[in-house]
Design an enzyme around this catalytic site. Structure first.
Site, mmCIF file in Angstrom:
data_model
loop_
_atom_site.group_PDB
_atom_site.id
_atom_site.type_symbol
_atom_site.label_atom_id
_atom_site.label_comp_id
_atom_site.label_asym_id
_atom_site.label_seq_id
_atom_site.Cartn_x
_atom_site.Cartn_y
_atom_site.Cartn_z
ATOM 1 N N THR A 178 16.559 34.590 65.145
ATOM 2 C CA THR A 178 17.160 35.822 65.719
ATOM 3 C C THR A 178 18.452 36.255 65.011
ATOM 4 O O THR A 178 19.175 35.405 64.516
ATOM 5 C CB THR A 178 17.513 35.572 67.199
ATOM 6 O OG1 THR A 178 16.319 35.322 67.863
ATOM 7 C CG2 THR A 178 18.234 36.698 67.875
ATOM 8 N N ARG A 206 4.107 36.677 74.546
ATOM 9 C CA ARG A 206 5.382 36.168 75.069
ATOM 10 C C ARG A 206 6.535 37.087 74.642
ATOM 11 O O ARG A 206 6.652 37.459 73.478
ATOM 12 C CB ARG A 206 5.610 34.757 74.545
ATOM 13 C CG ARG A 206 6.952 34.122 74.965
ATOM 14 C CD ARG A 206 8.015 34.305 73.910
ATOM 15 N NE ARG A 206 9.193 33.474 74.150
ATOM 16 C CZ ARG A 206 10.321 33.582 73.444
ATOM 17 N NH1 ARG A 206 10.407 34.474 72.475
ATOM 18 N NH2 ARG A 206 11.337 32.797 73.693
ATOM 19 N N GLY A 232 14.775 31.575 74.208
ATOM 20 C CA GLY A 232 14.948 32.745 75.068
ATOM 21 C C GLY A 232 14.705 32.467 76.538
ATOM 22 O O GLY A 232 15.318 33.106 77.404
HETATM 23 N N1 ASP Z 1 16.116 34.020 71.433
HETATM 24 C C1 ASP Z 1 14.978 34.277 70.612
HETATM 25 C C2 ASP Z 1 13.746 34.221 71.468
HETATM 26 O O1 ASP Z 1 13.624 33.335 72.281
HETATM 27 C C3 ASP Z 1 14.813 33.345 69.465
HETATM 28 C C4 ASP Z 1 16.047 33.016 68.647
HETATM 29 O O2 ASP Z 1 17.164 33.309 69.044
HETATM 30 O O3 ASP Z 1 15.900 32.442 67.560
HETATM 31 O O4 ASP Z 1 12.861 35.015 71.276
#
Ligand code: ASP
Length: 309
Positions: A178, A206, A232
């Protein structure tokens, strides 16, 4: 006039030594790009969108082109944006071919009455407004996906142990890092933005925290802005970005970030990072993952960047 500031991150998790230099150069470039707009007098929304676009176009990051693949081997990208002045914000989810998911999130925020749009219909809205399309699935991610599937076959699943049980009992038929930026402009307006391919090997369909206001991101001129990265599901269950913003009512940005992550560790375990920015342009960074890659730029302090350990 407020001292304009931007802070960007390129994801919490494990940044192997071999990728640290390109990760750092990517976040520095994104912070520089966003700050250039702030210095020209543009809004914090412009700045966070530009910074996130820069990282979506950089394959080292798990966002836009370079997104990780879900269990079925395709991209379903999410993004979110929020304007601290109006407290309007929106997320987009499950995108497969929008080149810059963050621009689609901004479009939903500014042109529709909604706070979350997903899938093909969301992408059609982007097309109607002329947003560019792209194949977000890059060969490097397809290679990583194959390796992850091999680990999965051996019963080693990095994040989702309940999914592993599900896949084993139902077979493959059920199946289908992310980036973020916070900024304050010279008028004191805060903004938050984030974008992700999600956690790799997630089930198709998801949706993570990144497009969810309060979980993946939050901005309110009265208190501050925050954006989360990592697993997340934890960010959504504990509404961490809103919590971190509320904490800034009485704490500094750094104290609020640390307090939020300590609480996450206690209540949900490891796997999350957060960056915060308060009304005075002070930022905070905390995580309980091995690393968090971030960069910040202000007139006073110049460019600061780190792979935080
Ligand atoms: N927070 C993001 C998710 O769960 C993934 C990440 O931060 O790398 O989709």
């Amino acid at each position: 006039m407020v001292n304009s500031t931007i802070i960007v991150h390129g994801g919490a998790g494990d940044w192997p030594k071999s990728k640290q230099a390109v990760g750092l150069s990517g976040v520095r470039q994104a912070a520089t790009q966003g700050f250039r707009l702030l210095r020209q007098g543009q809004s914090s929304i412009q700045a966070v969108e530009a910074a996130v676009m820069e990282m979506e176009d950089n394959p080292v990051f798990n966002a836009g082109s370079g997104s990780t693949l879900n269990l079925a081997g395709y991209v379903e990208a999410d993004a979110g944006i929020m304007d601290g002045k109006t407290r309007r914000g929106a997320g987009v989810a499950l995108l497969r071919r929008t080149k810059n998911p963050i621009s689609l999130a901004r479009l939903v925020m500014e042109k529709t009455d909604h706070a979350l749009l997903a899938g093909k219909s969301a992408e059609r809205l982007g097309e109607a407004f002329g947003l560019p399309k792209a194949n977000l699935k890059l060969p490097e991610r397809a290679y990583q996906w194959k390796q992850a599937k091999r680990r999965l076959a051996k019963g080693v699943l990095d994040n989702f142990s309940r999914n592993l049980k599900l896949i084993r009992s139902k077979g493959q038929t059920i199946v289908g890092d992310t980036v973020g930026a916070l900024a304050i402009d010279q008028n004191g307006n805060l903004a938050a933005a984030d974008s992700t391919g999600g956690v790799s090997l997630k089930l198709p369909g998801r949706i993570g925290d990144s497009p969810i206001l309060g979980a993946g991101l939050y901005a309110d001129n009265r208190i501050g802005a925050a954006t989360a990265t990592g697993i997340g599901e934890i960010a959504m269950r504990l509404v961490v970005s809103k919590l971190a913003c509320d904490a800034m009512q009485s704490l500094t940005a750094q104290q609020a970030a640390s307090q939020t992550i300590n609480m996450v560790t206690k209540l949900a375990g490891r796997g999350l990072g957060i960056v915060t920015l308060d009304r005075k342009g002070r930022y905070g960074v905390a995580h309980n993952t091995p690393h968090l890659c971030w960069a910040s730029l202000t007139k006073n302090r110049g460019l600061v960047s780190q792979i935080h350990l």
